[in-house]
Design an enzyme around this catalytic site. Structure first.
Site, PDB file in Angstrom:
ATOM      1  N   HIS A   1       0.899  -1.146  -0.044  1.00 23.81           N
ATOM      2  CA  HIS A   1       0.089  -0.020   0.110  1.00 23.81           C
ATOM      3  C   HIS A   1       0.967   1.202  -0.042  1.00 23.81           C
ATOM      4  O   HIS A   1       0.919   2.085   1.031  1.00 23.81           O
ATOM      5  CB  HIS A   1      -0.822   0.162   1.314  1.00 23.81           C
ATOM      6  CG  HIS A   1      -1.889   0.904   1.691  1.00 23.81           C
ATOM      7  ND1 HIS A   1      -1.742   2.255   1.204  1.00 23.81           N
ATOM      8  CD2 HIS A   1      -2.797   1.031   2.394  1.00 23.81           C
ATOM      9  CE1 HIS A   1      -2.752   3.015   1.692  1.00 23.81           C
ATOM     10  NE2 HIS A   1      -3.477   2.174   2.436  1.00 23.81           N
TER      11      HIS A   1
ATOM     12  N   GLU B   1      -0.884   1.613  -5.202  1.00 25.65           N
ATOM     13  CA  GLU B   1      -0.687   0.261  -4.641  1.00 25.65           C
ATOM     14  C   GLU B   1      -0.743  -1.080  -5.496  1.00 25.65           C
ATOM     15  O   GLU B   1      -1.470  -1.105  -6.372  1.00 25.65           O
ATOM     16  CB  GLU B   1      -1.739   0.218  -3.513  1.00 25.65           C
ATOM     17  CG  GLU B   1      -1.964   1.473  -2.675  1.00 25.65           C
ATOM     18  CD  GLU B   1      -3.248   1.509  -1.896  1.00 25.65           C
ATOM     19  OE1 GLU B   1      -3.592   0.318  -1.447  1.00 25.65           O
ATOM     20  OE2 GLU B   1      -3.668   2.670  -1.674  1.00 25.65           O
TER      21      GLU B   1
HETATM   22  C1  BG6 Z   1      -6.594   2.475   0.350  1.00 30.19           C
HETATM   23  C2  BG6 Z   1      -8.158   2.324   0.271  1.00 30.19           C
HETATM   24  O1  BG6 Z   1      -5.972   1.402  -0.057  1.00 30.19           O
HETATM   25  O2  BG6 Z   1      -6.481   2.535   1.823  1.00 30.19           O
HETATM   26  C3  BG6 Z   1      -8.769   3.583   0.834  1.00 30.19           C
HETATM   27  O3  BG6 Z   1      -8.311   2.409  -1.356  1.00 30.19           O
HETATM   28  C4  BG6 Z   1      -8.770   3.549   2.265  1.00 30.19           C
HETATM   29  O4  BG6 Z   1     -10.363   3.196   0.545  1.00 30.19           O
HETATM   30  C5  BG6 Z   1      -7.229   3.770   2.558  1.00 30.19           C
HETATM   31  O5  BG6 Z   1      -9.186   4.821   2.586  1.00 30.19           O
HETATM   32  C6  BG6 Z   1      -6.962   3.635   3.960  1.00 30.19           C
HETATM   33  O6  BG6 Z   1      -5.615   3.593   3.985  1.00 30.19           O
HETATM   34  P1  BG6 Z   1      -5.061   3.235   5.686  1.00 30.19           P
HETATM   35  O7  BG6 Z   1      -3.690   3.219   5.644  1.00 30.19           O
HETATM   36  O8  BG6 Z   1      -5.727   4.587   6.464  1.00 30.19           O
HETATM   37  O9  BG6 Z   1      -5.681   2.098   6.226  1.00 30.19           O
END
Ligand code: BG6
Length: 305
Positions: free
Chosen positions: A173, A276
């Protein structure tokens, strides 16, 4: 440094340091591995096996990290390369954590070595003992982080250890550091279909490269192509190569969601974009008993005029 972290750093250096290529230190309040090659460096936290920094030779930081980032709080750190496993996004059961259960967990060092004077480290998380109520499967998961003179390769490998097939979604991510969200353009996803997480009814197809003027949250599916972030302000292009990945998520929370998240920092959304490397949405990996799967992301940077 707390005594516990200090003792852990001493233990890790005694067991795994490789002169000139890998050593362990306390950063952001927790133990990290610092990988070096001729002029390049990367930092990997044991918490979540999360890469928190990658600086290629002669270039500036490639990864974005929240200004308030702190390890050891029981929460995952926003920024770098969080590992989302064994599911991506929200679970159908709202009682289970979004993006799986390994990104705030402590991983173990399984090995460290140098190749061509560059640091490589292997971290592992043993999911065979996970509470079946959280995840009723058995698997090992490892993360290899391999620094080279001008690139960083990250490989997330799942090895099925149980007697039933596992359906897996997953992501590296990655939060990238950018000059300004209005000055970047993402290419490599032209003509690809995507799920717009902000409008699940639409069935959009990407026309041209991606630019940003609002919250953006998309799962591009059925795509194994390299993606490039062109950044005219920093005069660089970040190349995101991949394998074992059929989807790419592109995310920027923009203003209101950043305020809800609370840890983006002042105007932080302008300085980051997530691209990602995933298997997500309809791209589910099914692992037969005993089978393994690797999701690979390779990052490098070039200059643009
Ligand atoms: C992304 C998603 O991968 O992660 C989003 O596509 C989400 O929908 C985001 O809001 C959240 O990331 P984290 O690091 O806050 O969990």
């Amino acid at each position: 440094m707390t005594d516990t972290v200090a003792a852990e750093v001493v233990r890790l250096n005694a067991g795994y340091a490789v002169k000139g290529a890998i050593d362990f230190a306390e950063r952001w309040g927790g133990p990290v591995a610092v990988l070096n090659s001729a002029g390049s460096s990367a930092v990997v936290a044991l918490q979540g096996a999360q890469v928190l920094s990658f600086v290629p030779k002669g270039a500036r930081e490639v990864l974005w990290l929240a200004p308030s980032a702190r390890l050891g709080t029981g929460k995952s750190v926003r920024g770098g390369i969080p590992v989302c496993w064994p599911w991506f996004a929200d679970h159908a059961d709202p009682g289970k954590p979004a993006h799986g259960f390994v990104r705030a967990a402590l991983w173990r060092v399984l090995g460290a070595r140098s190749r061509d004077d560059a640091g490589h480290i292997k971290l592992g998380f043993d999911a065979t003992g996970i509470d079946p109520a959280l995840w009723p499967f058995r698997a090992d998961v490892t993360l290899d982080v391999e620094l080279a003179a001008a690139s960083l390769k990250v490989t997330l490998t799942t090895i099925s250890r149980g007697g039933t097939a596992i359906d897996l979604t997953e992501a590296l991510h990655t939060y990238f550091a950018i000059g300004d969200i209005s000055d970047i353009s993402i290419s490599g996803l032209e003509n690809r279909a995507y799920i717009d997480q902000l409008d699940l009814v639409a069935k959009p197809v990407q026309a041209g490269s991606i630019t940003f003027d609002a919250e953006t949250d998309r799962i591009y599916y059925g795509t194994a192509d390299t993606v490039v972030i062109g950044d005219s302000r920093l005069q660089r292009a970040i190349h995101i190569g991949k394998s074992g990945s059929d989807s790419t998520v592109v995310w920027n929370p923009w203003i209101e969601k950043s305020e809800r998240l609370g840890d983006m920092g002042h105007q932080g959304y302008r300085r980051m974009v997530c691209v990602e490397t995933c298997n997500a949405g309809p791209d589910v990996v099914t692992l037969a008993p005993g089978a393994r799967h690797s999701l690979v992301q390779e990052l490098s940077v070039s200059s643009i005029a």
